[in-house]
Design an enzyme around this catalytic site. Structure first.
Site, PDB file in Angstrom:
ATOM      1  N   HIS A 152     -32.556   5.490  39.727  1.00  0.00           N
ATOM      2  CA  HIS A 152     -33.924   4.953  39.708  1.00  0.00           C
ATOM      3  C   HIS A 152     -34.042   3.545  40.295  1.00  0.00           C
ATOM      4  CE1 HIS A 152     -34.612   8.134  36.716  1.00  0.00           C
ATOM      5  NE2 HIS A 152     -33.561   7.677  36.066  1.00  0.00           N
TER       6      HIS A 152
HETATM    7  O1  RIB Z   1     -36.211   5.275  33.213  1.00  0.00           O
HETATM    8  C1  RIB Z   1     -35.272   4.750  34.092  1.00  0.00           C
HETATM    9  C2  RIB Z   1     -35.036   3.288  33.814  1.00  0.00           C
HETATM   10  O2  RIB Z   1     -34.559   3.154  32.495  1.00  0.00           O
HETATM   11  C3  RIB Z   1     -34.016   2.622  34.707  1.00  0.00           C
HETATM   12  O3  RIB Z   1     -34.364   1.280  34.910  1.00  0.00           O
HETATM   13  C4  RIB Z   1     -32.740   2.750  33.957  1.00  0.00           C
HETATM   14  O4  RIB Z   1     -31.876   1.658  34.108  1.00  0.00           O
HETATM   15  C5  RIB Z   1     -33.183   3.013  32.557  1.00  0.00           C
HETATM   16  O5  RIB Z   1     -32.531   2.860  31.536  1.00  0.00           O
END
Ligand code: RIB
Ligand code: CA
Length: 337
Positions: free
Chosen positions: A260
């Site tokens: 992500h």
């Molecule tokens: O939902 C994804 C996000 O939450 C990212 O930033 C990841 O690091 C996480 O824990």
């Protein structure tokens, strides 16, 4: 061409680690500093993991790390809140933790690098207020506590930023809960402060990041680059593929996983990595119920009264993103001989 000036706010975290490494080694941005926040793990661990990545990239003397907030702004104080029993989101208590996505310590050697003494939000304020107006982009890859605190302490902070690119939110489906994406869920009030601030915001939500996945074959390709950094990233990717396989049958079948935070960084440097987005009104559900932390987009066309307050990414150019990521690792390897 002058490089964009960036501040990275992170909760490192495996995908944060990849984004950090790409920001430092890609040489595409002037990285002013890194701030850390409670999120994937408690603050002392997100800070330690961040320092380990900075050390691995050989940037200990160039990129300072400022520890930030240990707790969300208010959510854990509200007895009606889903988070009230959990003062600091613990790894074992979060959905990512249950699937082994972020271990306490990244698989990197311990580091002698030390964090800065100044608190993250204080440093952010000083740095942004001292710079030419609208020259700094804040890339937020964790819960938004540090950024919201800076906005509350210095009312001019938001308008002095060029823009915020954040990884967070979900329109179709959440990950931490059915309704909410983790970064927004972990401090919903902070996210809403940003959305009401007037600063230009691009949200890179799950809707986009889930389509920008990397595969097991790409993990092998990265591993074959052979540098310690590439091997480390290949390992993180394999661990994430294994983690996602436990929670998502489709990803299990395809042996893929999203990174992500790396997509959000890519967008900050190359907006063309997002093919489709919507300018929209977006607010966060703060009701404390099943939708707590959900990003609610107003899609009522002519009935919407407010001006759009964010750009919400919907579809990435996956090929562009993957080529960019692997390209940085290859170039770094060639440079080091
Ligand atoms: O939902 C994804 C996000 O939450 C990212 O930033 C990841 O690091 C996480 O824990
Ligand atoms: Ca993160």
């Amino acid at each position: 061409m002058t490089k964009p000036k960036l501040i990275l706010d992170v909760d490192t975290g495996s995908d944060d680690a990849v984004a950090l490494a790409l920001a430092m080694l890609g040489g595409e941005a002037e990285l002013l500093g890194i701030t850390t926040v409670n999120g994937n793990l408690e603050l002392k661990l997100t800070t330690d993991n961040t320092l380990r990545v900075v050390d691995l990239c050989g940037m200990g003397d160039r990129v300072p790390v400022y520890p930030g907030c240990e707790y969300p702004l208010v959510s854990t104080l509200n007895p009606r809140s889903a988070q009230s029993m959990r003062p600091i989101p613990k790894r074992e208590g979060t959905s990512a933790g249950k699937f082994g996505m972020h271990s306490d310590h990244l698989p990197l050697p311990a580091t002698d690098l030390a964090p800065q003494k100044q608190a993250a939000s204080v440093w952010m304020i000083e740095t942004v207020m001292a710079a030419q107006p609208q020259t700094i982009t804040l890339v937020a890859l964790g819960p938004l506590t540090n950024v919201a605190a800076a906005m509350r302490v210095q009312p001019q902070f938001a308008q002095r930023l060029r823009r915020i690119v954040l990884m967070g939110g979900a329109d179709e489906t959440g990950n931490e809960t059915a309704a909410a994406e983790f970064n927004i869920w972990a401090d919903p009030e902070a996210a809403e402060i940003l959305l009401q601030s007037g600063v230009p915001i691009t949200m890179i939500p799950l809707d986009a990041t889930h389509q920008a996945f990397l595969s097991e074959e790409q993990a092998e390709q990265i591993d074959a680059i052979g540098t310690p950094l590439a091997r480390f990233i290949a390992q993180l990717l394999r661990d994430r593929i294994a983690g996602y396989a436990k929670r998502d049958p489709e990803m299990a079948a395809k042996k893929i996983a999203p990174l992500h935070d790396a997509l959000a960084l890519c967008y900050a440097l190359h907006p063309e990595c997002i093919r489709r987005s919507v300018e929209t009104v977006c607010h966060v559900d703060l009701g404390g119920g099943a939708a707590y932390g959900r990003t609610v987009l107003d899609r009522r066309a002519n009935m919407v009264q407010e001006k759009p307050n964010c750009t919400f990414a919907l579809e990435p150019d996956r090929e562009f993103f993957c080529d960019w990521l692997i390209g940085i690792l290859q170039k770094a390897a060639e440079k080091n001989g």
